[in-house]
Design an enzyme around this catalytic site. Sequence first.
Site, PDB file in Angstrom:
ATOM      1  N   HIS A  39       7.975   6.224   2.873  1.00  0.00           N
ATOM      2  CA  HIS A  39       7.588   6.444   4.278  1.00  0.00           C
ATOM      3  C   HIS A  39       7.324   5.078   4.913  1.00  0.00           C
ATOM      4  CE1 HIS A  39       4.758   7.546   7.536  1.00  0.00           C
ATOM      5  NE2 HIS A  39       5.234   8.774   7.450  1.00  0.00           N
TER       6      HIS A  39
ATOM      7  N   ASP B 282       1.744   5.880  -3.166  1.00  0.00           N
ATOM      8  CA  ASP B 282       1.478   6.596  -1.921  1.00  0.00           C
ATOM      9  C   ASP B 282       1.364   8.081  -2.287  1.00  0.00           C
ATOM     10  OD1 ASP B 282       1.609   8.016   0.422  1.00  0.00           O
ATOM     11  OD2 ASP B 282       3.309   6.914   1.264  1.00  0.00           O
TER      12      ASP B 282
ATOM     13  N   GLN C 269       1.695  12.897   0.089  1.00  0.00           N
ATOM     14  CA  GLN C 269       2.282  14.233  -0.058  1.00  0.00           C
ATOM     15  C   GLN C 269       1.884  14.862  -1.385  1.00  0.00           C
ATOM     16  OE1 GLN C 269       3.998  15.882   2.278  1.00  0.00           O
ATOM     17  NE2 GLN C 269       4.225  14.219   3.741  1.00  0.00           N
TER      18      GLN C 269
ATOM     19  N   LYS D  19      -3.318  15.878   5.888  1.00  0.00           N
ATOM     20  CA  LYS D  19      -2.319  16.672   5.154  1.00  0.00           C
ATOM     21  C   LYS D  19      -2.998  17.525   4.085  1.00  0.00           C
ATOM     22  CE  LYS D  19       1.083  12.970   5.615  1.00  0.00           C
ATOM     23  NZ  LYS D  19       1.874  13.293   6.791  1.00  0.00           N
TER      24      LYS D  19
ATOM     25  N   CYS E 231      10.001   9.159   9.596  1.00  0.00           N
ATOM     26  CA  CYS E 231       9.428   7.850   9.229  1.00  0.00           C
ATOM     27  C   CYS E 231       9.984   7.366   7.894  1.00  0.00           C
ATOM     28  CB  CYS E 231       7.898   7.905   9.167  1.00  0.00           C
ATOM     29  SG  CYS E 231       7.139   8.281  10.731  1.00  0.00           S
TER      30      CYS E 231
HETATM   31  N1  PLP Z   1       3.237   8.404   3.260  1.00  0.00           N
HETATM   32  C1  PLP Z   1       3.859   9.593   3.280  1.00  0.00           C
HETATM   33  C2  PLP Z   1       4.722   9.974   2.114  1.00  0.00           C
HETATM   34  C3  PLP Z   1       3.698  10.451   4.369  1.00  0.00           C
HETATM   35  O1  PLP Z   1       4.336  11.624   4.387  1.00  0.00           O
HETATM   36  C4  PLP Z   1       2.871  10.042   5.442  1.00  0.00           C
HETATM   37  C5  PLP Z   1       2.708  10.915   6.640  1.00  0.00           C
HETATM   38  O2  PLP Z   1       3.651  11.538   7.085  1.00  0.00           O
HETATM   39  C6  PLP Z   1       2.229   8.813   5.360  1.00  0.00           C
HETATM   40  C7  PLP Z   1       2.436   8.016   4.271  1.00  0.00           C
HETATM   41  C8  PLP Z   1       1.340   8.315   6.458  1.00  0.00           C
HETATM   42  O3  PLP Z   1       0.192   9.059   6.551  1.00  0.00           O
HETATM   43  P1  PLP Z   1      -0.825   8.807   7.782  1.00  0.00           P
HETATM   44  O4  PLP Z   1       0.025   8.805   9.017  1.00  0.00           O
HETATM   45  O5  PLP Z   1      -1.742   9.943   7.714  1.00  0.00           O
HETATM   46  O6  PLP Z   1      -1.478   7.508   7.545  1.00  0.00           O
END
Ligand code: PLP
Length: 406
Positions: free
Chosen positions: A122, A199, A202, A225, A364
């Site tokens: 992401h 990360d 998810q 999430k 993203c």
């Molecule tokens: N990493 C992953 C795999 C995500 O799906 C997301 C959000 O869509 C993020 C990072 C970023 O999360 P946040 O926008 O809550 O910081």
Amino acid sequence: MYDIAKIRADFPILSRSVNGKPLTYLDNGASAQKPQAVIDAISQAYSHEYSNVHRGLHYLSNLMTEQYEGVRGTIARFLGAGSENEIVLNSGTTEGINMVAYGWAMPRLQPGDEIVLSVMEHHANIVPWHFLRERQGVILKWVDVDASGALDPQAVIDAIGPRTRLVAVTHCSNVLGTVVDVKAITKGAHAKGVPVLVDGSQAAVHMPVNVVDIGCDFYAITGHKLYGPSGSGAIYIKSDRMAEMRPFLGGGDMIREVSKDTVTYNDPPMKFEAGTPGIVQTIGLGVALDYMTDIGMENIAAHEASVRDYANARLSGLNWLKVQGSTADKAAIFSFTLNGAAHAHDISTILDKKGVAVRAGHHCAGPLMDFLGVTATCRASFGMYNTKDEVDVLIDALELAHDLFA
Ligand code: PLP
């Protein structure tokens, strides 16, 4: 028994309609809905308990501090961390990864040093590393996934060279649903002396996570999430790594003493939490994690796996639809395009007319979109409250979209 009717009843928004149809909420990958317990906790805090944390000596400040600080322990238990002192509270994964980029990587990395990433990251786990590339000549090394969307741990380990200083990978792709063997990656990276950032945005939603078992150095999660409020989150940082980190944000709370000429810092993890935090958001996150824990992460994972298998079977019956990512143990996240037909945005607009909420776009994940050779997909992402009946609603709506664009 997994009492799906009760779980659904716990989420008031699920009983509303959209465009005259019952809501079928399949945009959990972007953000999940909140159970009544979380909504009540937020309302209770603001109605009867609110005050700033840490600095006050009065009753309400102590009450809020106790509740807020209690969440550190809840998160540590949820992630299987050895100590709550390894949990930095923050606003979500984006802040957590930026904290590592600025506080740990930036002071250590030299021009020509490398960070190994997978192609399915992401942007939150890409752009902070681009900052280091732009500002200090760090090289980003990318590891591809295979045709099924799987990431071979050995390919990641093989990409680690003598100049690699960090591996940063997702535990679960927000586009493909691929679950990554981050334990194997960590073992191989550590054997080469390289720390690993995971990360977990998810993965932590869909499966039990144990950071000690994984062995990773950093594990980032995001509250919204996890059925908690937006603006809440945390990052697990192994104590050795935390000792190496510089504070990223400066301000109140993270200091011990400040004079005109000197500053001394609070002990970790407070050293990394500057300013008034998202107090009520964090309290709400604690309630959300308790809610999930009460149901049981194994039970949630098993329920979602059965919905995933059903969705897989139904979607594979549509020969005009291409699903990206086909690993057997993927999370219930389905990104798809309609062969030769309309743009993902048009498909999602039609689904919306049927009350079906999905996401359309690049999610993203620019490098992954390039790798897949698409500009956008529709994504249906399932959560703990979704059902096989909702899969059927999705399929009916997709058939309608296909008929319209055929
Ligand atoms: N990493 C992953 C795999 C995500 O799906 C997301 C959000 O869509 C993020 C990072 C970023 O999360 P946040 O926008 O809550 O910081």
